[in-house]
Design a protein around this motif. Structure first.
Motif, PDB file in Angstrom:
ATOM      1  N   VAL A 133       0.836  -1.204   0.000  1.00  0.00           N
ATOM      2  CA  VAL A 133       0.000   0.000   0.000  1.00  0.00           C
ATOM      3  C   VAL A 133       0.868   1.250   0.000  1.00  0.00           C
ATOM      4  N   GLU A 134       1.880   1.279   0.838  1.00  0.00           N
ATOM      5  CA  GLU A 134       2.749   2.448   0.923  1.00  0.00           C
ATOM      6  C   GLU A 134       3.574   2.624  -0.349  1.00  0.00           C
ATOM      7  N   ALA A 135       4.023   1.527  -0.938  1.00  0.00           N
ATOM      8  CA  ALA A 135       4.817   1.614  -2.165  1.00  0.00           C
ATOM      9  C   ALA A 135       4.000   2.222  -3.298  1.00  0.00           C
ATOM     10  N   ARG A 136       2.761   1.784  -3.452  1.00  0.00           N
ATOM     11  CA  ARG A 136       1.950   2.327  -4.544  1.00  0.00           C
ATOM     12  C   ARG A 136       1.575   3.783  -4.282  1.00  0.00           C
ATOM     13  N   ARG A 137       1.417   4.162  -3.012  1.00  0.00           N
ATOM     14  CA  ARG A 137       1.092   5.546  -2.687  1.00  0.00           C
ATOM     15  C   ARG A 137       2.282   6.477  -2.937  1.00  0.00           C
ATOM     16  N   GLU A 138       3.491   5.969  -2.666  1.00  0.00           N
ATOM     17  CA  GLU A 138       4.682   6.804  -2.774  1.00  0.00           C
ATOM     18  C   GLU A 138       5.433   6.616  -4.088  1.00  0.00           C
ATOM     19  N   GLY A 139       4.965   5.717  -4.928  1.00  0.00           N
ATOM     20  CA  GLY A 139       5.615   5.488  -6.205  1.00  0.00           C
ATOM     21  C   GLY A 139       6.963   4.802  -6.089  1.00  0.00           C
ATOM     22  N   LEU A 140       7.117   3.928  -5.093  1.00  0.00           N
ATOM     23  CA  LEU A 140       8.369   3.212  -4.867  1.00  0.00           C
ATOM     24  C   LEU A 140       8.205   1.734  -5.186  1.00  0.00           C
ATOM     25  N   ARG A 141       9.313   1.029  -5.305  1.00  0.00           N
ATOM     26  CA  ARG A 141       9.254  -0.411  -5.489  1.00  0.00           C
ATOM     27  C   ARG A 141       8.981  -1.078  -4.142  1.00  0.00           C
ATOM     28  N   PRO A 142       8.070  -2.033  -4.087  1.00  0.00           N
ATOM     29  CA  PRO A 142       7.792  -2.729  -2.828  1.00  0.00           C
ATOM     30  C   PRO A 142       8.927  -3.682  -2.463  1.00  0.00           C
ATOM     31  N   VAL A 143       8.883  -4.201  -1.248  1.00  0.00           N
ATOM     32  CA  VAL A 143       9.979  -5.044  -0.760  1.00  0.00           C
ATOM     33  C   VAL A 143      10.120  -6.330  -1.563  1.00  0.00           C
ATOM     34  N   ALA A 144       9.019  -6.867  -2.067  1.00  0.00           N
ATOM     35  CA  ALA A 144       9.064  -8.065  -2.920  1.00  0.00           C
ATOM     36  C   ALA A 144       8.583  -7.688  -4.308  1.00  0.00           C
ATOM     37  N   ASP A 145       9.265  -6.724  -4.899  1.00  0.00           N
ATOM     38  CA  ASP A 145       8.936  -6.257  -6.241  1.00  0.00           C
ATOM     39  C   ASP A 145       8.922  -7.426  -7.229  1.00  0.00           C
ATOM     40  N   ILE A 146       8.178  -7.252  -8.302  1.00  0.00           N
ATOM     41  CA  ILE A 146       8.004  -8.320  -9.280  1.00  0.00           C
ATOM     42  C   ILE A 146       9.339  -8.818  -9.836  1.00  0.00           C
ATOM     43  N   ALA A 147      10.337  -7.948  -9.961  1.00  0.00           N
ATOM     44  CA  ALA A 147      11.642  -8.396 -10.473  1.00  0.00           C
ATOM     45  C   ALA A 147      12.314  -9.344  -9.488  1.00  0.00           C
ATOM     46  N   GLU A 148      12.176  -9.078  -8.186  1.00  0.00           N
ATOM     47  CA  GLU A 148      12.727  -9.984  -7.178  1.00  0.00           C
ATOM     48  C   GLU A 148      11.948 -11.290  -7.152  1.00  0.00           C
ATOM     49  N   GLY A 149      10.641 -11.192  -7.290  1.00  0.00           N
ATOM     50  CA  GLY A 149       9.825 -12.405  -7.352  1.00  0.00           C
ATOM     51  C   GLY A 149      10.171 -13.253  -8.562  1.00  0.00           C
ATOM     52  N   HIS A 150      10.464 -12.594  -9.667  1.00  0.00           N
ATOM     53  CA  HIS A 150      10.861 -13.327 -10.871  1.00  0.00           C
ATOM     54  C   HIS A 150      12.200 -14.016 -10.663  1.00  0.00           C
ATOM     55  N   ALA A 151      13.146 -13.332 -10.053  1.00  0.00           N
ATOM     56  CA  ALA A 151      14.465 -13.934  -9.837  1.00  0.00           C
ATOM     57  C   ALA A 151      14.363 -15.190  -8.983  1.00  0.00           C
ATOM     58  N   SER A 152      13.642 -15.096  -7.864  1.00  0.00           N
ATOM     59  CA  SER A 152      13.521 -16.263  -6.979  1.00  0.00           C
ATOM     60  C   SER A 152      12.730 -17.382  -7.638  1.00  0.00           C
ATOM     61  N   THR A 153      11.685 -17.019  -8.371  1.00  0.00           N
ATOM     62  CA  THR A 153      10.901 -18.022  -9.088  1.00  0.00           C
ATOM     63  C   THR A 153      11.744 -18.700 -10.161  1.00  0.00           C
ATOM     64  N   ALA A 154      12.477 -17.904 -10.935  1.00  0.00           N
ATOM     65  CA  ALA A 154      13.288 -18.460 -12.017  1.00  0.00           C
ATOM     66  C   ALA A 154      14.329 -19.440 -11.484  1.00  0.00           C
ATOM     67  N   CYS A 155      14.912 -19.144 -10.325  1.00  0.00           N
ATOM     68  CA  CYS A 155      15.859 -20.095  -9.724  1.00  0.00           C
ATOM     69  C   CYS A 155      15.210 -21.464  -9.551  1.00  0.00           C
ATOM     70  N   CYS A 156      14.002 -21.462  -9.027  1.00  0.00           N
ATOM     71  CA  CYS A 156      13.300 -22.726  -8.767  1.00  0.00           C
ATOM     72  C   CYS A 156      12.918 -23.433 -10.059  1.00  0.00           C
ATOM     73  N   LEU A 157      12.450 -22.670 -11.043  1.00  0.00           N
ATOM     74  CA  LEU A 157      12.072 -23.274 -12.313  1.00  0.00           C
ATOM     75  C   LEU A 157      13.289 -23.852 -13.025  1.00  0.00           C
ATOM     76  N   LEU A 158      14.423 -23.176 -12.914  1.00  0.00           N
ATOM     77  CA  LEU A 158      15.645 -23.676 -13.535  1.00  0.00           C
ATOM     78  C   LEU A 158      16.160 -24.926 -12.821  1.00  0.00           C
ATOM     79  N   ALA A 159      15.922 -25.015 -11.510  1.00  0.00           N
ATOM     80  CA  ALA A 159      16.279 -26.249 -10.796  1.00  0.00           C
ATOM     81  C   ALA A 159      15.471 -27.417 -11.334  1.00  0.00           C
ATOM     82  N   ASN A 160      14.180 -27.220 -11.531  1.00  0.00           N
ATOM     83  CA  ASN A 160      13.355 -28.291 -12.108  1.00  0.00           C
ATOM     84  C   ASN A 160      13.819 -28.649 -13.513  1.00  0.00           C
TER      85      ASN A 160
END
Length: 448
Positions: free
Chosen positions: A377-404
């Motif tokens: 909520v605060e990130a969207r109000r202030e125009g900042l990246r949230p703590v688990a921004d989509i790019a970070e979520g993609h990085a962690s997800t991609a690690c797991c998908l590449l392991a599979n």
């Protein structure tokens, strides 16, 4: 002050800040929210958002009309207006008719990508569950959509907002008490799935063709929906995409790690019978080489649990000690002489009795999800990246998908993070995107 008392007092102060910050905006117009996927975690995420911000739920979408209607009735008792939000079977209808400010996506994994991109196009900010995608190319497209349409997108990797884990980070990692960290073990033991019942016709309230959506076809059986789709390879990446991603992500966050240089995994179906209709691995060992830090993932759905108090979690090994982390606690064991230290999760059930009314609430995760929602909520109000921004979520997800992918191909994969490609491996690169079924079109980072 005792450790538990210190943790509780710290959490109470943080909670007060969350509430004050959220309800200071109560005079503003309520955030107009649409929910896509009204099952277990879809409702849970929505209810926690309602606890920390002024919200009006403008619509609920689910391929199960009965589930959507049940969710609408529950929501009417939670959001301030008391209105029963309308329900939809297609997310496109919800987005076009209501143009919500925020969209929460709590669908099975194979349905994260398309609604997220459509929501960004429609001008909504998004909270999407993890893992963000079924394949790597979907994740790249989701990051591209968030950036192209300038949307705030938070991923449901709430370990980044878990009070006792953040305290452990500050007390032992940032302080230097753990020393130099060179090896981390992320693990999950137990919890193997049982076989599904025989296939049959889906109930009238369930649009099964839409449920399968872009994934390869799988016949309906009553064991899959609503809670056991994670045992279906068509819809899920197994425990690697479900559990590994959480603690691999928080390790990346705490240690400031990017993408690994190489990913190597072995495993398979070792205990499931040959004729089992569960089509995912029950055993996996993966190694993520981040250069100065090696992160291992160990999954075993069978046998004796070697870590009864830390059956799902991460163990960080430093030259000055060992730090164990789980969703419920942490333990620091210093090398040589010294006092071991323990901390527990923050219980906010008395402050939020409605959590207990929603029987599906994970009480240990509720404090983290509230703080994660407030960060969003605060990130969207202030125009900042949230703590688990989509790019970070993609990085962690991609690690797991590449392991599979490494496990299925039977070889190590060298990853070029800048190019988003496996180095010198055409076969692996062809599998970064799974072909979509029928007329569904797989998005790319170039056409969102």
């Amino acid at each position: 002050m005792r450790r538990r008392e210190f943790l509780a007092s710290t959490a109470a102060a943080s909670l007060a800040a969350v509430q004050s910050s959220a309800y200071a905006t109560a005079s503003d117009s309520a955030i107009r929210v649409g929910l896509i996927g009204s099952g277990w975690y879809g409702k849970t995420d929505l209810f926690h958002l309602i606890q920390v911000a002024p919200v009006e739920v403008v619509g609920i979408c689910d391929v199960d009309s009965k589930m959507a209607e049940e969710a609408a009735q529950l929501v009417s008792k939670r959001h301030p207006s008391g209105n029963v939000p309308p329900t939809y079977g297609k997310h496109e209808d919800l987005l076009s008719k209501h143009k919500p400010d925020v969209v929460l996506i709590g669908t099975p994994d194979h349905w994260h990508c398309l609604p997220m991109i459509d929501a960004c196009r429609a001008g909504a900010d998004v909270y999407v569950q993890k893992p963000i995608s079924w394949d790597v190319a979907e994740g790249e497209a989701m990051v591209a959509a968030a950036r192209k349409y300038n949307r705030t997108v938070q991923v449901g990797l709430q370990r980044r907002s878990t009070p006792h884990l953040l305290q452990a980070r500050d007390r032992f990692i940032r302080s230097g008490k753990l020393g130099k960290i060179a090896y981390v073990d992320v693990h999950a033991y137990g919890g193997g799935p049982r076989d599904f019942p025989a296939t049959q016709a889906p109930p009238e309230n369930l649009d099964w063709d839409r449920y399968v959506g872009p994934a390869p076809w799988r016949d309906y059986n009553p064991g899959i929906h609503p809670r056991r789709w994670r045992a279906c390879g068509e819809f899920s990446n197994g425990k690697t995409g479900d559990l590994c991603v959480h603690f691999l992500d928080v390790v990346r966050y705490f240690l400031d790690l990017g993408m690994p240089k190489t990913i190597a995994a072995t495993g398979g179906r070792y205990m499931l019978p040959p004729d089992s209709n569960v089509n995912l691995h029950d055993t996996q060992n993966a190694l993520f080489d981040f250069g100065d830090v090696q992160v291992a993932w160990n999954q075993r759905n069978w046998g004796t649990n070697p870590e009864p108090d830390y059956s799902w979690g991460a163990t960080l090994y430093g030259d000055k000690g060992t730090l164990k982390l789980s969703v419920r606690s942490y333990d620091f064991i210093p090398k040589g002489r010294g006092q071991a230290e323990h901390g527990d999760w923050v219980d906010e059930s008395e402050q939020y009795p409605e959590d207990q009314q929603h029987k599906e609430t994970e009480m240990f995760a509720a404090p983290a999800t509230r703080r994660h929602m407030q960060d969003f909520v605060e990130a969207r109000r202030e125009g900042l990246r949230p703590v688990a921004d989509i790019a970070e979520g993609h990085a962690s997800t991609a690690c797991c998908l590449l392991a599979n992918l490494s496990m299925h191909l039977g070889r190590s994969l060298a990853w070029d993070a800048d190019a988003g490609r496996v180095i010198d491996d055409d076969e692996a690169n062809l599998q970064l995107a799974r072909p979509y079924r029928g007329d569904w079109e797989h998005p790319t980072a170039h056409d969102v």
